[in-house]
Design a protein around this motif. Structure first.
Motif, PDB file in Angstrom:
ATOM      1  N   ALA A  42      28.134  56.314  27.362  1.00  0.00           N
ATOM      2  CA  ALA A  42      28.334  55.157  26.590  1.00  0.00           C
ATOM      3  C   ALA A  42      29.885  54.816  26.959  1.00  0.00           C
ATOM      4  O   ALA A  42      30.247  53.595  27.239  1.00  0.00           O
ATOM      5  CB  ALA A  42      28.328  55.401  25.047  1.00  0.00           C
ATOM      6  N   ILE A  43      30.769  55.918  27.203  1.00  0.00           N
ATOM      7  CA  ILE A  43      31.974  55.453  27.542  1.00  0.00           C
ATOM      8  C   ILE A  43      32.289  55.218  28.853  1.00  0.00           C
ATOM      9  O   ILE A  43      33.112  54.223  29.426  1.00  0.00           O
ATOM     10  CB  ILE A  43      32.881  56.845  27.394  1.00  0.00           C
ATOM     11  N   ALA A  44      31.493  55.761  29.720  1.00  0.00           N
ATOM     12  CA  ALA A  44      31.424  55.112  31.087  1.00  0.00           C
ATOM     13  C   ALA A  44      31.168  53.770  31.338  1.00  0.00           C
ATOM     14  O   ALA A  44      31.711  52.971  32.028  1.00  0.00           O
ATOM     15  CB  ALA A  44      30.333  55.706  32.136  1.00  0.00           C
ATOM     16  N   LEU A  45      30.142  53.286  30.531  1.00  0.00           N
ATOM     17  CA  LEU A  45      29.583  51.940  30.497  1.00  0.00           C
ATOM     18  C   LEU A  45      30.892  50.920  29.898  1.00  0.00           C
ATOM     19  O   LEU A  45      31.076  49.754  30.529  1.00  0.00           O
ATOM     20  CB  LEU A  45      28.342  51.500  29.483  1.00  0.00           C
ATOM     21  N   LEU A  46      31.467  51.474  28.982  1.00  0.00           N
ATOM     22  CA  LEU A  46      32.737  50.634  28.121  1.00  0.00           C
ATOM     23  C   LEU A  46      33.609  50.479  29.369  1.00  0.00           C
ATOM     24  O   LEU A  46      34.317  49.386  29.465  1.00  0.00           O
ATOM     25  CB  LEU A  46      33.231  51.282  26.944  1.00  0.00           C
ATOM     26  N   GLY A  47      33.963  51.560  30.203  1.00  0.00           N
ATOM     27  CA  GLY A  47      34.951  51.552  31.064  1.00  0.00           C
ATOM     28  C   GLY A  47      34.531  50.568  32.160  1.00  0.00           C
ATOM     29  O   GLY A  47      35.520  50.297  32.848  1.00  0.00           O
ATOM     30  N   ASN A  48      33.301  50.300  32.412  1.00  0.00           N
ATOM     31  CA  ASN A  48      33.064  49.485  33.523  1.00  0.00           C
ATOM     32  C   ASN A  48      32.819  48.070  32.937  1.00  0.00           C
ATOM     33  O   ASN A  48      33.072  47.047  33.674  1.00  0.00           O
ATOM     34  CB  ASN A  48      31.343  50.022  33.803  1.00  0.00           C
ATOM     35  N   THR A  49      32.415  47.911  31.642  1.00  0.00           N
ATOM     36  CA  THR A  49      32.441  46.471  31.108  1.00  0.00           C
ATOM     37  C   THR A  49      33.770  45.739  31.135  1.00  0.00           C
ATOM     38  O   THR A  49      34.126  44.717  31.500  1.00  0.00           O
ATOM     39  CB  THR A  49      32.083  46.752  29.733  1.00  0.00           C
ATOM     40  N   ILE A  50      34.927  46.343  30.344  1.00  0.00           N
ATOM     41  CA  ILE A  50      35.986  45.634  29.999  1.00  0.00           C
ATOM     42  C   ILE A  50      36.705  45.144  31.491  1.00  0.00           C
ATOM     43  O   ILE A  50      37.127  44.053  31.597  1.00  0.00           O
ATOM     44  CB  ILE A  50      37.159  46.624  29.491  1.00  0.00           C
ATOM     45  N   PRO A  51      36.763  46.064  32.748  1.00  0.00           N
ATOM     46  CA  PRO A  51      37.490  45.218  33.735  1.00  0.00           C
ATOM     47  C   PRO A  51      36.785  44.290  34.461  1.00  0.00           C
ATOM     48  O   PRO A  51      37.182  43.536  34.773  1.00  0.00           O
ATOM     49  CB  PRO A  51      37.438  46.582  34.516  1.00  0.00           C
ATOM     50  N   THR A  52      35.418  44.473  34.041  1.00  0.00           N
ATOM     51  CA  THR A  52      34.629  43.374  34.736  1.00  0.00           C
ATOM     52  C   THR A  52      34.707  41.994  33.978  1.00  0.00           C
ATOM     53  O   THR A  52      35.046  41.075  34.605  1.00  0.00           O
ATOM     54  CB  THR A  52      32.959  43.776  34.677  1.00  0.00           C
ATOM     55  N   GLY A  53      34.522  42.069  32.467  1.00  0.00           N
ATOM     56  CA  GLY A  53      34.906  40.681  31.790  1.00  0.00           C
ATOM     57  C   GLY A  53      36.392  40.161  32.168  1.00  0.00           C
ATOM     58  O   GLY A  53      36.621  38.877  32.503  1.00  0.00           O
ATOM     59  N   ALA A  54      37.539  41.275  32.227  1.00  0.00           N
ATOM     60  CA  ALA A  54      38.746  40.853  32.249  1.00  0.00           C
ATOM     61  C   ALA A  54      38.940  40.013  33.636  1.00  0.00           C
ATOM     62  O   ALA A  54      39.738  39.027  33.871  1.00  0.00           O
ATOM     63  CB  ALA A  54      39.712  41.936  32.379  1.00  0.00           C
ATOM     64  N   ILE A  55      38.402  40.768  34.823  1.00  0.00           N
ATOM     65  CA  ILE A  55      38.716  40.236  35.992  1.00  0.00           C
ATOM     66  C   ILE A  55      38.015  38.788  36.072  1.00  0.00           C
ATOM     67  O   ILE A  55      38.679  38.040  37.298  1.00  0.00           O
ATOM     68  CB  ILE A  55      38.009  41.330  37.166  1.00  0.00           C
ATOM     69  N   LEU A  56      37.050  38.519  35.575  1.00  0.00           N
ATOM     70  CA  LEU A  56      36.238  37.347  35.713  1.00  0.00           C
ATOM     71  C   LEU A  56      37.226  36.046  35.112  1.00  0.00           C
ATOM     72  O   LEU A  56      37.387  35.179  35.527  1.00  0.00           O
ATOM     73  CB  LEU A  56      34.697  37.254  34.957  1.00  0.00           C
ATOM     74  N   VAL A  57      37.772  36.530  34.094  1.00  0.00           N
ATOM     75  CA  VAL A  57      38.860  35.393  33.314  1.00  0.00           C
ATOM     76  C   VAL A  57      39.852  35.235  34.363  1.00  0.00           C
ATOM     77  O   VAL A  57      40.312  33.767  34.787  1.00  0.00           O
ATOM     78  CB  VAL A  57      39.304  36.039  32.161  1.00  0.00           C
ATOM     79  N   VAL A  58      40.301  36.086  34.898  1.00  0.00           N
ATOM     80  CA  VAL A  58      41.437  35.801  36.070  1.00  0.00           C
ATOM     81  C   VAL A  58      41.154  35.000  37.302  1.00  0.00           C
ATOM     82  O   VAL A  58      41.481  34.154  37.774  1.00  0.00           O
ATOM     83  CB  VAL A  58      42.094  37.165  36.280  1.00  0.00           C
ATOM     84  N   LEU A  59      39.692  35.433  37.875  1.00  0.00           N
ATOM     85  CA  LEU A  59      39.467  34.878  39.075  1.00  0.00           C
ATOM     86  C   LEU A  59      39.070  33.444  38.975  1.00  0.00           C
ATOM     87  O   LEU A  59      39.178  32.667  39.557  1.00  0.00           O
ATOM     88  CB  LEU A  59      38.137  35.881  39.695  1.00  0.00           C
ATOM     89  N   ILE A  60      38.006  33.082  37.761  1.00  0.00           N
ATOM     90  CA  ILE A  60      37.930  31.936  37.442  1.00  0.00           C
ATOM     91  C   ILE A  60      39.038  30.743  37.212  1.00  0.00           C
ATOM     92  O   ILE A  60      39.212  29.640  37.434  1.00  0.00           O
ATOM     93  CB  ILE A  60      36.708  31.724  36.450  1.00  0.00           C
ATOM     94  N   THR A  61      39.954  31.510  36.506  1.00  0.00           N
ATOM     95  CA  THR A  61      41.100  30.731  36.131  1.00  0.00           C
ATOM     96  C   THR A  61      41.963  30.311  37.455  1.00  0.00           C
ATOM     97  O   THR A  61      42.383  29.115  37.781  1.00  0.00           O
ATOM     98  CB  THR A  61      42.272  31.491  35.421  1.00  0.00           C
ATOM     99  N   ILE A  62      42.037  31.150  38.385  1.00  0.00           N
ATOM    100  CA  ILE A  62      42.941  30.943  39.674  1.00  0.00           C
ATOM    101  C   ILE A  62      42.436  30.419  40.860  1.00  0.00           C
ATOM    102  O   ILE A  62      42.664  29.649  41.640  1.00  0.00           O
ATOM    103  CB  ILE A  62      43.998  32.265  40.253  1.00  0.00           C
ATOM    104  N   LEU A  63      40.805  30.373  40.993  1.00  0.00           N
ATOM    105  CA  LEU A  63      40.305  29.849  41.869  1.00  0.00           C
ATOM    106  C   LEU A  63      39.306  29.127  41.567  1.00  0.00           C
ATOM    107  O   LEU A  63      38.801  28.267  42.548  1.00  0.00           O
ATOM    108  CB  LEU A  63      39.368  31.012  42.732  1.00  0.00           C
ATOM    109  N   GLY A  64      38.955  28.777  40.199  1.00  0.00           N
ATOM    110  CA  GLY A  64      38.324  27.591  40.032  1.00  0.00           C
ATOM    111  C   GLY A  64      38.761  26.197  40.609  1.00  0.00           C
ATOM    112  O   GLY A  64      37.966  25.457  40.777  1.00  0.00           O
ATOM    113  N   PRO A  65      40.050  26.136  40.600  1.00  0.00           N
ATOM    114  CA  PRO A  65      40.669  24.634  41.042  1.00  0.00           C
ATOM    115  C   PRO A  65      40.567  24.672  42.505  1.00  0.00           C
ATOM    116  O   PRO A  65      40.474  23.619  43.014  1.00  0.00           O
ATOM    117  CB  PRO A  65      41.960  24.852  40.613  1.00  0.00           C
ATOM    118  N   VAL A  66      40.037  25.486  43.175  1.00  0.00           N
ATOM    119  CA  VAL A  66      39.906  25.642  44.639  1.00  0.00           C
ATOM    120  C   VAL A  66      38.358  25.365  44.940  1.00  0.00           C
ATOM    121  O   VAL A  66      37.721  24.486  45.794  1.00  0.00           O
ATOM    122  CB  VAL A  66      40.370  26.818  45.211  1.00  0.00           C
ATOM    123  N   SER A  67      37.524  26.336  44.558  1.00  0.00           N
ATOM    124  CA  SER A  67      36.035  26.252  45.200  1.00  0.00           C
ATOM    125  C   SER A  67      35.232  26.020  43.756  1.00  0.00           C
ATOM    126  O   SER A  67      34.050  25.997  43.925  1.00  0.00           O
ATOM    127  CB  SER A  67      35.957  27.508  45.619  1.00  0.00           C
TER     128      SER A  67
END
Length: 225
Positions: A42-67
């Motif tokens: 459960a802890i491992a899954l949580l540790g996998n979940t949070i970074p994935t959701g966070a990086i999606l916010v960043v990537l879509i924000t900065i690369l959305g206007p490009v592609s």
């Protein structure tokens, strides 16, 4: 995407780069989480979940206007089916996404002193897993199209939060992306999937995305007087 013309080559670089960083985050955080969790899944899954959701916010924000920040063949296909993305550009986008995803797996492995690629062996198959992937991709597409209709500025957060939630409410932990699924077929770590189980996931994802597109068209169409 911005109304300013951006050459296809530049957009493909953005799609490949974004998918690579996404997969590097998924695989890398999975390795780190498994190593630090002391066997607590459960802890491992949580540790996998949070970074994935966070990086999606960043990537879509900065690369959305490009592609457009698809990073996902299913999303590219849905946009093309809606007439919002040229069909002739779908194949190049999918290739960039898949190659970027595999590159992300390689980078994650090298950061953790592993072989660049390893054929996935983690069993992820069966009706419940396929249903979970269809549901996850359906929910993702619905969130994206609903966001486009009612809250376009919130799309990075909508996508990040949808995947964060779907990690926990789906039996498959929500791959919801054919390119990411393929890339995760080349790791034997926490985030991996057996390479021969990738096609079943991809078919389920495409079905979920298609249904999501039809439902969104019905639910989010403009109101009539």
């Amino acid at each position: 995407m911005s109304d300013t013309f951006i050459p296809l080559s530049r957009r493909l670089v953005a799609e490949g780069l974004g998918t690579a960083i996404l997969v590097a985050t998924v695989v890398g955080s999975g390795i780190m989480a498994e190593r630090l969790s002391g066997g607590n899944q459960a802890i491992a899954l949580l540790g996998n979940t949070i970074p994935t959701g966070a990086i999606l916010v960043v990537l879509i924000t900065i690369l959305g206007p490009v592609s457009g920040a698809h990073f996902n063949p299913a999303v590219s296909l849905v946009f093309a089916g809606r007439g919002e993305f040229p069909w002739r550009e779908v194949a190049p986008y999918v290739v960039a996404q898949c190659l970027g995803g595999i590159a992300g797996t390689i980078v994650a492995h090298l950061m953790f002193d592993l072989a660049p690629l390893a054929i996935g062996t983690t069993t992820r198959s069966g009706a419940s897993q396929w249903l979970a992937e269809a549901v996850a991709t359906f929910t993702l597409v619905l969130a994206i199209l609903g966001g486009i209709r009612y809250a376009p500025q919130a799309i990075p957060w909508l996508v990040g939060l949808t995947i964060t939630a779907a990690y926990w409410f789906t039996a498959s932990t929500s791959f919801a992306n054919p390119a990411v699924t393929l890339a995760r077929g080349f790791t034997t770590t926490f985030a991996g999937i057996a390479i021969n189980h990738v096609p079943g996931f991809v078919v389920a994802q495409l079905i979920g995305a298609t249904v999501g597109g039809f439902v969104a068209a019905a639910v989010f169409r403009p109101a009539t007087r």
